[in-house]
Enzyme design. Structure first.
Site, mmCIF file in Angstrom:
data_model
loop_
_atom_site.group_PDB
_atom_site.id
_atom_site.type_symbol
_atom_site.label_atom_id
_atom_site.label_comp_id
_atom_site.label_asym_id
_atom_site.label_seq_id
_atom_site.Cartn_x
_atom_site.Cartn_y
_atom_site.Cartn_z
ATOM 1 N N ALA A 125 -9.324 1.200 -4.863
ATOM 2 C CA ALA A 125 -9.078 -0.038 -4.134
ATOM 3 C C ALA A 125 -9.168 0.176 -2.626
ATOM 4 O O ALA A 125 -9.878 -0.554 -1.919
ATOM 5 C CB ALA A 125 -7.707 -0.604 -4.520
ATOM 6 N N LYS A 139 4.698 7.695 7.202
ATOM 7 C CA LYS A 139 4.181 7.022 5.997
ATOM 8 C C LYS A 139 4.769 7.655 4.740
ATOM 9 O O LYS A 139 5.083 6.956 3.760
ATOM 10 C CB LYS A 139 2.649 7.137 5.977
ATOM 11 C CG LYS A 139 1.964 6.726 4.659
ATOM 12 C CD LYS A 139 2.009 5.235 4.426
ATOM 13 C CE LYS A 139 1.292 4.853 3.115
ATOM 14 N NZ LYS A 139 -0.136 5.160 3.109
ATOM 15 N N ASN A 190 6.647 5.855 1.725
ATOM 16 C CA ASN A 190 6.192 5.971 0.342
ATOM 17 C C ASN A 190 7.266 6.558 -0.568
ATOM 18 O O ASN A 190 7.476 6.095 -1.689
ATOM 19 C CB ASN A 190 4.935 6.845 0.270
ATOM 20 C CG ASN A 190 3.675 6.053 0.503
ATOM 21 O OD1 ASN A 190 3.649 4.847 0.333
ATOM 22 N ND2 ASN A 190 2.615 6.718 0.919
#
Length: 313
Positions: A10, A186, A190
């Site tokens: 994606a 990040k 996550n």
């Protein structure tokens, strides 16, 4: 400048498609079942980056000699990084730059070990992408611009050129001199949200519930202890400041997002847990720091992986 997207799921399809629509040469490398519909019908991108259909996108199931990219966007799962780099070696030149746009900590080190730091850049993407169907990607949410940086922290001409191309193609991006700090930031995001979204089967917004957020608080406290022992500089002086940032700035714009880890679990696929919470567990052991909450999260995800894989037809 010629781009090759290695691992066009994606995220990779969205980045590659936007660049191709902007007039740049792009080759998407991905699984044949995803590449064939793109080759036959084009790549459809919808969502917050706008709606477009990109025709005649070059696709392949593996990198070939004729591709010879100037820049590789590495978008594979983190556990596939080493294999992907080995597949790239025969088809890239000494001047090719490989940019990790992956989740987790340690991908850049793997790339640099095989190709050298001078051919490696780090990236931080905090935007949500969903493959609605083969050849159809929706850009769902975003909490920040994409950050790209040299491993040595310098702002080079090639870095600025790549970032300018991204922005020209409609991908909001920024050149930074502290990419490792962004990658760790990040990873905190996550590690806090990805596995709990998968375990509880909810979107990120539901994790603001006091019970769920209490777990997040412990995940982050352990991560900060490990980062300090490892000598990692973070943007926040203490976990509470980060948790305020997470609650007030990061979760609201991504509240309706369901984690990629949840989608992996639902499809019976391997997750990236070892490169997220698993990193904090490994570094904690290295420094003699207990990380019981992160270890419980890792074990919970591994249990779900095994359980659902055993139920797949």
């Amino acid at each position: 400048m010629r781009f090759l997207v290695m691992g066009a799921g994606a995220l990779g399809c969205a980045f590659g498609g936007m660049l191709a629509d902007g007039g740049y040469e792009v080759v998407l490398i991905g699984r044949e079942r995803y590449m064939r519909p793109i080759k036959e019908r084009g790549l459809k991108i919808t969502g917050i980056w706008g709606k477009r259909i990109i025709r005649d996108v070059v696709t392949a199931s593996k990198p070939e000699q004729e591709h010879r990219p100037d820049v590789v966007l590495l978008t594979t799962k983190s556990f596939d990084t080493e294999r992907a780099v080995m597949d790239l070696k025969p088809v890239i030149s000494r001047d090719t730059i490989v940019i990790s746009l992956q989740n987790g900590i340690g991908n850049e080190e793997i790339i640099a070990r095989h190709l050298g730091e001078g051919r490696t850049m780090g990236g931080m993407v905090i935007t949500g992408f969903e493959m609605r169907a083969p050849g159809e990607v929706e850009v769902t949410v975003s909490a920040d611009t994409t950050k790209i940086g040299e491993l040595d922290g310098s702002i080079t001409e090639r870095l600025e050129e790549i970032v300018a191309i991204f922005n020209d193609a409609g991908i909001p991006a920024e050149a930074v001199n502290n990419i490792n700090m962004h990658i760790w930031a990040k990873s905190l995001y996550n590690a806090a949200l990805n596995p709990l979204s998968a375990i509880f089967r909810v979107n990120y917004g539901r994790l603001l519930d006091s019970n769920a957020f209490a777990i997040i608080r412990e995940i982050i406290k352990e991560a900060f202890e490990v980062a300090a022992a490892e000598g990692i500089k973070l943007f926040w002086d203490d976990p509470e400041r980060y948790l305020d940032h997470l609650k007030n700035s990061l979760i609201p714009p991504t509240a309706r997002h369901r984690s990629s880890m949840l989608r992996d679990i639902e499809r019976g696929k391997k997750t990236e847990i070892d490169f997220l919470n698993g990193v904090f567990v490994r570094l904690g052991r290295k420094h003699g720091i207990p990380t019981p909450v992160n270890e419980t999260i890792v074990r919970s995800i591994r249990f779900l992986e095994g359980l659902l894989q055993s139920q797949m037809p």
